[in-house]
Design an enzyme around this catalytic site. Structure first.
Site, mmCIF file in Angstrom:
data_model
loop_
_atom_site.group_PDB
_atom_site.id
_atom_site.type_symbol
_atom_site.label_atom_id
_atom_site.label_comp_id
_atom_site.label_asym_id
_atom_site.label_seq_id
_atom_site.Cartn_x
_atom_site.Cartn_y
_atom_site.Cartn_z
ATOM 1 N N PRO A 291 69.250 73.004 65.394
ATOM 2 C CA PRO A 291 69.315 72.887 66.860
ATOM 3 C C PRO A 291 70.770 72.764 67.307
ATOM 4 O O PRO A 291 71.426 71.762 67.066
ATOM 5 C CB PRO A 291 68.523 71.604 67.152
ATOM 6 C CG PRO A 291 68.586 70.819 65.879
ATOM 7 C CD PRO A 291 68.668 71.812 64.761
ATOM 8 N N ASP A 467 75.293 70.685 64.810
ATOM 9 C CA ASP A 467 73.877 70.574 64.450
ATOM 10 C C ASP A 467 73.365 69.231 64.968
ATOM 11 O O ASP A 467 73.758 68.179 64.467
ATOM 12 C CB ASP A 467 73.728 70.676 62.932
ATOM 13 C CG ASP A 467 72.277 70.712 62.476
ATOM 14 O OD1 ASP A 467 71.396 70.302 63.260
ATOM 15 O OD2 ASP A 467 72.023 71.116 61.321
ATOM 16 N N HIS A 468 72.478 69.279 65.961
ATOM 17 C CA HIS A 468 72.022 68.043 66.603
ATOM 18 C C HIS A 468 71.123 67.205 65.699
ATOM 19 O O HIS A 468 70.823 66.050 66.017
ATOM 20 C CB HIS A 468 71.289 68.368 67.905
ATOM 21 C CG HIS A 468 71.512 67.355 68.982
ATOM 22 N ND1 HIS A 468 72.038 66.109 68.738
ATOM 23 C CD2 HIS A 468 71.275 67.392 70.316
ATOM 24 C CE1 HIS A 468 72.113 65.422 69.866
ATOM 25 N NE2 HIS A 468 71.656 66.186 70.844
ATOM 26 N N ARG A 469 70.681 67.761 64.577
ATOM 27 C CA ARG A 469 69.950 66.938 63.609
ATOM 28 C C ARG A 469 70.889 65.944 62.947
ATOM 29 O O ARG A 469 70.488 64.837 62.574
ATOM 30 C CB ARG A 469 69.310 67.824 62.529
ATOM 31 C CG ARG A 469 68.260 68.796 63.024
ATOM 32 C CD ARG A 469 67.784 69.703 61.912
ATOM 33 N NE ARG A 469 68.881 70.496 61.354
ATOM 34 C CZ ARG A 469 68.756 71.345 60.337
ATOM 35 N NH1 ARG A 469 67.570 71.518 59.781
ATOM 36 N NH2 ARG A 469 69.786 72.040 59.890
ATOM 37 N N VAL A 471 74.388 65.470 64.128
ATOM 38 C CA VAL A 471 75.434 64.964 65.026
ATOM 39 C C VAL A 471 74.834 64.650 66.388
ATOM 40 O O VAL A 471 74.325 65.538 67.070
ATOM 41 C CB VAL A 471 76.570 65.996 65.170
ATOM 42 C CG1 VAL A 471 77.692 65.440 66.037
ATOM 43 C CG2 VAL A 471 77.102 66.400 63.791
#
Length: 497
Positions: A291, A467-469, A471
């Protein structure tokens, strides 16, 4: 029958010139049948998804046959050249059998003492590499995968069930040996366990991971799709007929559709292979797996540009490549040092976050062969002169098209400089396996409020995708703000570094 002749012929197979590569295109042959070759002599140049590489032959002899012409894409592990090592000239009439037959001889691995071929400098190629990373199999399994792919895609797109042609993967029933010869699907142990728990046959799953690896999402998608695959026919007599009808129809349709709309005078069709193919697969995999979040900041880099000019005249930097990218790279390394959690990767199979205690800094480079991302190993440990030297070597090697596969593996964070094309900024896609990528826009003279007055200043826009997983927004914002702060006040390279 021809034991003596066959014993004197050695088959040189396409090696895995970079870990994880599954195929390569033969660009140029340097030898022809009848030519004498010596151990270590370069016989051809191949292009993989990552680099162009010259392949040396590991023994002396006379070329018996070139298995494939130039321009052919060959799977790793397939024989590409036959060499008569008996010392005599190769008879023109006694041509060896086709590559697949020779390739499957069980005696050859036993005759190799170590089981590895000294193909490239530093290491050889394991004889089991074909089993380790198969991509393409016989024609029947390839036809079998088409209906399964359509079923999964239809389900993911919300189209419900697929046409009746889908329940056709039954070719192995008509050929008992096919099931044994079919390559084992690539998946990590946790994914295999998940498939077993859900009752999903991994052979029917369409992989979306890098190098054809099946992910947890692929298994869940296959489990949610209509259950065509388990319904394998039990009647051997009717199975081949049904399979032939189903597999032939898509081929006919696919061949007819382009012919109806393709105008050779107004369109050009270019085969997708090499770097372009690898880039496409990597970008699709990254965009639909991680994401992405992208944040932007516009910063006054006037002081950084002045420092660049000063460094060009510094005696310690003489002969080195000094440009804004050098200081931007150093600024990013400082930001990572202050926010080490950003330097990580996501292990989907094991459901773990892997924190990296090193920084392999990737630099996106546009080359005649396409986009590649070599990286500077252990960039965090390098001084400014060392970093400048590494950047110079990286750019020069990329321009020459000689970047090695090893140089493009193991990256942790990447910089892409779209400013060289006059672009203000962009929303870069993550390099697969990395946590962040920094895009640098063009540096332009713009009106800027400086010390309470509007003045012309050197300004650029930075964009950080992450990467929102891995960060969160807070961490990503801190990293981007630190990079901007260093470029606005480069003295922070000393106070923060």
């Amino acid at each position: 029958m021809t034991t003596m002749t066959e014993a004197s012929v050695r088959e040189f197979k396409m090696p895995d010139v970079g870990e994880g590569l599954t195929e390569a295109e033969i660009l140029k042959w340097y030898v022809q049948p009848g030519d004498t070759v010596t151990d270590g002599q370069v016989v051809c140049e191949v292009e993989t998804a990552k680099a162009a590489v010259e392949l040396p032959i590991p023994y002396d002899g006379v070329v018996r046959e070139l298995r494939f012409p130039e321009g052919t894409t060959v799977d790793v592990g397939m024989s590409i050249i036959a060499v008569d090592v008996s010392g005599g000239s190769a008879p023109a009439a006694a041509a060896p059998e086709p590559a697949p037959a020779v390739e499957e001889e069980p005696e050859e691995p036993k005759s190799q003492g170590s089981g590895r071929q000294p193909v490239l400098v530093g290491y050889g190629v394991a004889t089991s590499s074909t089993k380790r990373r198969p991509r393409k199999s016989a024609e029947i399994p390839a036809q079998e995968s088409a209906p399964v792919s359509a079923a999964v895609q239809a389900e993911l797109n919300g189209h419900g069930t697929v046409p009746e042609a889908a329940p056709a993967p039954s070719a192995p029933v008509s050929a008992p040996a096919t099931a044994a010869d079919r390559p084992r699907p690539l998946a990590k142990p946790p994914v295999r366990k998940l498939a077993k728990d859900l009752g999903v046959d991994l052979a029917s799953v369409v992989p979306s991971g890098p190098d054809g690896i099946i992910t947890r999402e692929d298994v869940h998608a296959a489990a949610a799709a209509p259950a065509q695959v388990p319904a394998r026919p039990t009647a051997p007599q009717s199975t081949p007929t049904a399979t032939a009808q189903v597999s032939t129809a898509p081929v006919t349709t696919a061949a007819a559709a382009p012919a109806a709309s393709y105008d050779s005078g107004r369109e050009t069709r270019i085969p997708v292979k090499g770097v372009r193919k690898a880039t496409a697969q990597a970008m699709v995999g990254s965009a639909f797996t991680a994401p992405h979040v992208t944040e932007f900041v516009t910063v006054d880099v006037t002081r950084t540009m002045k420092l660049v000019e000063e460094l060009k005249g510094d005696k310690d930097m003489q002969g080195l490549r000094v440009n804004p990218l050098l200081l931007i790279a150093k600024a990013l390394l400082v930001a990572i040092k202050r926010n080490p959690d950003v330097n990580a990767s996501w292990d989907e199979a094991n459901q773990e976050i892997v924190r990296k205690h090193y920084v392999n800094l990737g630099i996106a480079a546009a080359t005649p062969r396409g986009l590649i991302v070599p990286n500077i190993k252990d960039a965090h440990d390098k001084t400014l002169p060392q970093l400048a030297e590494a950047l110079g070597e990286l750019v020069a090697t990329a321009r020459e098209g000689r970047t090695s596969p090893a140089a493009m593996q193991g990256g942790t964070v990447t910089i892409t400089n779209v400013g060289v094309f006059g672009v203000d900024t962009g929303t870069p896609i993550l390099n697969p396996g990395e946590s962040a990528i920094l895009a640098v826009g063009a540096i332009k003279l713009q009106p800027w409020v400086h010390k309470g007055k509007v003045k012309p200043r050197q300004v650029t826009t930075l964009a950080l995708s992450f990467d929102h997983r891995l960060v969160d927004g807070e961490l990503g914002s801190k990293v981007l703000a630190d990079v901007a702060a260093v470029l606005e006040q480069p003295k922070r390279l000393i106070t923060w570094g």
